[in-house]
Design a protein around this motif. Structure first.
Motif, PDB file in Angstrom:
ATOM      1  N   LEU A   1       0.831  -1.209   0.000  1.00 56.17           N
ATOM      2  CA  LEU A   1       0.000   0.000   0.000  1.00 56.17           C
ATOM      3  C   LEU A   1       0.866   1.259   0.000  1.00 56.17           C
ATOM      4  O   LEU A   1       0.497   2.275  -0.584  1.00 56.17           O
ATOM      5  CB  LEU A   1      -0.946   0.008   1.200  1.00 56.17           C
ATOM      6  N   GLU A   2       2.008   1.175   0.651  1.00 54.37           N
ATOM      7  CA  GLU A   2       2.900   2.328   0.753  1.00 54.37           C
ATOM      8  C   GLU A   2       3.858   2.461  -0.426  1.00 54.37           C
ATOM      9  O   GLU A   2       4.363   3.551  -0.685  1.00 54.37           O
ATOM     10  CB  GLU A   2       3.707   2.239   2.052  1.00 54.37           C
ATOM     11  N   THR A   3       4.117   1.366  -1.140  1.00 53.28           N
ATOM     12  CA  THR A   3       5.189   1.400  -2.127  1.00 53.28           C
ATOM     13  C   THR A   3       4.784   1.133  -3.580  1.00 53.28           C
ATOM     14  O   THR A   3       5.531   1.495  -4.485  1.00 53.28           O
ATOM     15  CB  THR A   3       6.280   0.369  -1.753  1.00 53.28           C
ATOM     16  N   VAL A   4       3.641   0.508  -3.820  1.00 54.28           N
ATOM     17  CA  VAL A   4       3.262   0.121  -5.186  1.00 54.28           C
ATOM     18  C   VAL A   4       2.082   0.967  -5.652  1.00 54.28           C
ATOM     19  O   VAL A   4       1.001   0.923  -5.055  1.00 54.28           O
ATOM     20  CB  VAL A   4       2.928  -1.390  -5.270  1.00 54.28           C
ATOM     21  N   ASP A   5       2.305   1.714  -6.702  1.00 53.99           N
ATOM     22  CA  ASP A   5       1.314   2.646  -7.235  1.00 53.99           C
ATOM     23  C   ASP A   5       0.038   1.924  -7.670  1.00 53.99           C
ATOM     24  O   ASP A   5       0.072   1.002  -8.475  1.00 53.99           O
ATOM     25  CB  ASP A   5       1.927   3.379  -8.437  1.00 53.99           C
ATOM     26  N   GLY A   6      -1.094   2.321  -7.093  1.00 53.67           N
ATOM     27  CA  GLY A   6      -2.395   1.779  -7.470  1.00 53.67           C
ATOM     28  C   GLY A   6      -2.807   0.525  -6.732  1.00 53.67           C
ATOM     29  O   GLY A   6      -3.941   0.060  -6.866  1.00 53.67           O
ATOM     30  N   PHE A   7      -1.888  -0.045  -5.933  1.00 49.15           N
ATOM     31  CA  PHE A   7      -2.216  -1.260  -5.180  1.00 49.15           C
ATOM     32  C   PHE A   7      -3.305  -0.939  -4.162  1.00 49.15           C
ATOM     33  O   PHE A   7      -3.240   0.075  -3.475  1.00 49.15           O
ATOM     34  CB  PHE A   7      -0.973  -1.800  -4.471  1.00 49.15           C
ATOM     35  N   GLN A   8      -4.309  -1.844  -4.047  1.00 44.91           N
ATOM     36  CA  GLN A   8      -5.409  -1.641  -3.110  1.00 44.91           C
ATOM     37  C   GLN A   8      -5.450  -2.691  -2.008  1.00 44.91           C
ATOM     38  O   GLN A   8      -5.568  -2.362  -0.843  1.00 44.91           O
ATOM     39  CB  GLN A   8      -6.748  -1.671  -3.858  1.00 44.91           C
ATOM     40  N   TRP A   9      -5.399  -3.956  -2.385  1.00 48.45           N
ATOM     41  CA  TRP A   9      -5.490  -5.047  -1.419  1.00 48.45           C
ATOM     42  C   TRP A   9      -5.097  -6.349  -2.098  1.00 48.45           C
ATOM     43  O   TRP A   9      -4.829  -6.365  -3.298  1.00 48.45           O
ATOM     44  CB  TRP A   9      -6.885  -5.149  -0.797  1.00 48.45           C
ATOM     45  N   LEU A  10      -5.041  -7.430  -1.320  1.00 46.21           N
ATOM     46  CA  LEU A  10      -4.786  -8.738  -1.914  1.00 46.21           C
ATOM     47  C   LEU A  10      -5.571  -9.801  -1.173  1.00 46.21           C
ATOM     48  O   LEU A  10      -6.067  -9.577  -0.076  1.00 46.21           O
ATOM     49  CB  LEU A  10      -3.295  -9.063  -1.963  1.00 46.21           C
ATOM     50  N   THR A  11      -5.676 -10.941  -1.813  1.00 45.88           N
ATOM     51  CA  THR A  11      -6.367 -12.079  -1.217  1.00 45.88           C
ATOM     52  C   THR A  11      -5.672 -13.339  -1.697  1.00 45.88           C
ATOM     53  O   THR A  11      -4.741 -13.280  -2.492  1.00 45.88           O
ATOM     54  CB  THR A  11      -7.872 -12.075  -1.566  1.00 45.88           C
ATOM     55  N   HIS A  12      -6.135 -14.454  -1.199  1.00 44.02           N
ATOM     56  CA  HIS A  12      -5.567 -15.721  -1.645  1.00 44.02           C
ATOM     57  C   HIS A  12      -6.651 -16.775  -1.768  1.00 44.02           C
ATOM     58  O   HIS A  12      -7.698 -16.696  -1.128  1.00 44.02           O
ATOM     59  CB  HIS A  12      -4.469 -16.194  -0.691  1.00 44.02           C
ATOM     60  N   LEU A  13      -6.379 -17.722  -2.624  1.00 47.73           N
ATOM     61  CA  LEU A  13      -7.237 -18.887  -2.806  1.00 47.73           C
ATOM     62  C   LEU A  13      -6.350 -20.101  -2.590  1.00 47.73           C
ATOM     63  O   LEU A  13      -5.199 -20.112  -3.011  1.00 47.73           O
ATOM     64  CB  LEU A  13      -7.821 -18.924  -4.219  1.00 47.73           C
ATOM     65  N   SER A  14      -6.900 -21.123  -1.968  1.00 53.07           N
ATOM     66  CA  SER A  14      -6.106 -22.319  -1.681  1.00 53.07           C
ATOM     67  C   SER A  14      -6.757 -23.548  -2.301  1.00 53.07           C
ATOM     68  O   SER A  14      -7.135 -24.472  -1.610  1.00 53.07           O
ATOM     69  CB  SER A  14      -5.960 -22.516  -0.179  1.00 53.07           C
ATOM     70  N   GLY A  15      -6.940 -23.526  -3.586  1.00 53.22           N
ATOM     71  CA  GLY A  15      -7.525 -24.676  -4.262  1.00 53.22           C
ATOM     72  C   GLY A  15      -8.469 -24.248  -5.352  1.00 53.22           C
ATOM     73  O   GLY A  15      -8.885 -23.100  -5.425  1.00 53.22           O
ATOM     74  N   LYS A  16      -8.792 -25.194  -6.208  1.00 57.54           N
ATOM     75  CA  LYS A  16      -9.661 -24.891  -7.337  1.00 57.54           C
ATOM     76  C   LYS A  16     -11.098 -24.653  -6.889  1.00 57.54           C
ATOM     77  O   LYS A  16     -11.807 -23.857  -7.455  1.00 57.54           O
ATOM     78  CB  LYS A  16      -9.597 -26.019  -8.361  1.00 57.54           C
ATOM     79  N   SER A  17     -11.546 -25.380  -5.893  1.00 59.22           N
ATOM     80  CA  SER A  17     -12.909 -25.185  -5.392  1.00 59.22           C
ATOM     81  C   SER A  17     -12.877 -25.255  -3.874  1.00 59.22           C
ATOM     82  O   SER A  17     -13.200 -26.255  -3.267  1.00 59.22           O
ATOM     83  CB  SER A  17     -13.843 -26.248  -5.965  1.00 59.22           C
ATOM     84  N   GLY A  18     -12.421 -24.182  -3.290  1.00 63.55           N
ATOM     85  CA  GLY A  18     -12.312 -24.131  -1.841  1.00 63.55           C
ATOM     86  C   GLY A  18     -10.899 -24.432  -1.389  1.00 63.55           C
ATOM     87  O   GLY A  18      -9.962 -24.437  -2.167  1.00 63.55           O
TER      88      GLY A  18
END
Length: 118
Positions: A24-41
């Protein structure tokens, strides 16, 4: 969810929260992130092969600029190193780290991230 799976999930969230705060402090336009741990859940059985990190930017133009800048290398390296420091090694970071934008989600899924990330 097994106790070990819950601990692993908590570790991932903690590490990615650190990445988010730095980005958030260093990358222009960055808002947030998330993760997924598998194809379906969640799929901890084949972890971390199916772990996907999705970095969200404010608009698609910022994503396109990122992909052609040193910020791309910085962000990928930051994610890889933070996860590695927690004992999680991505087998194919460039395939497992993806980029998206609020703007694209709004146009394609009416801003519904839950539906978009399925």
């Amino acid at each position: 969810m097994k106790k070990t799976d819950k601990l692993l999930e908590n570790t991932i969230v903690k590490v990615l929260t650190q990445v988010c705060e730095e980005s958030l402090e260093t990358v222009d336009g960055f808002q947030w992130l998330t993760h997924l741990s598998g194809k379906s859940g969640v799929n901890y059985k084949d972890f971390p092969r199916y772990l996907t990190i999705i970095c969200i930017f404010d608009n698609q133009s910022r994503v396109e600029k990122l992909l052609n800048s040193s910020d791309y290398d910085y962000l990928v390296k930051l994610i890889v190193e933070k996860l590695k420091s927690a004992g999680i090694q991505l087998p194919n970071a460039t395939q497992q780290i993806k980029f998206d934008s609020e703007e694209t989600c709004h146009f394609e899924h009416s801003g519904n991230w839950k539906r978009r990330l399925k």
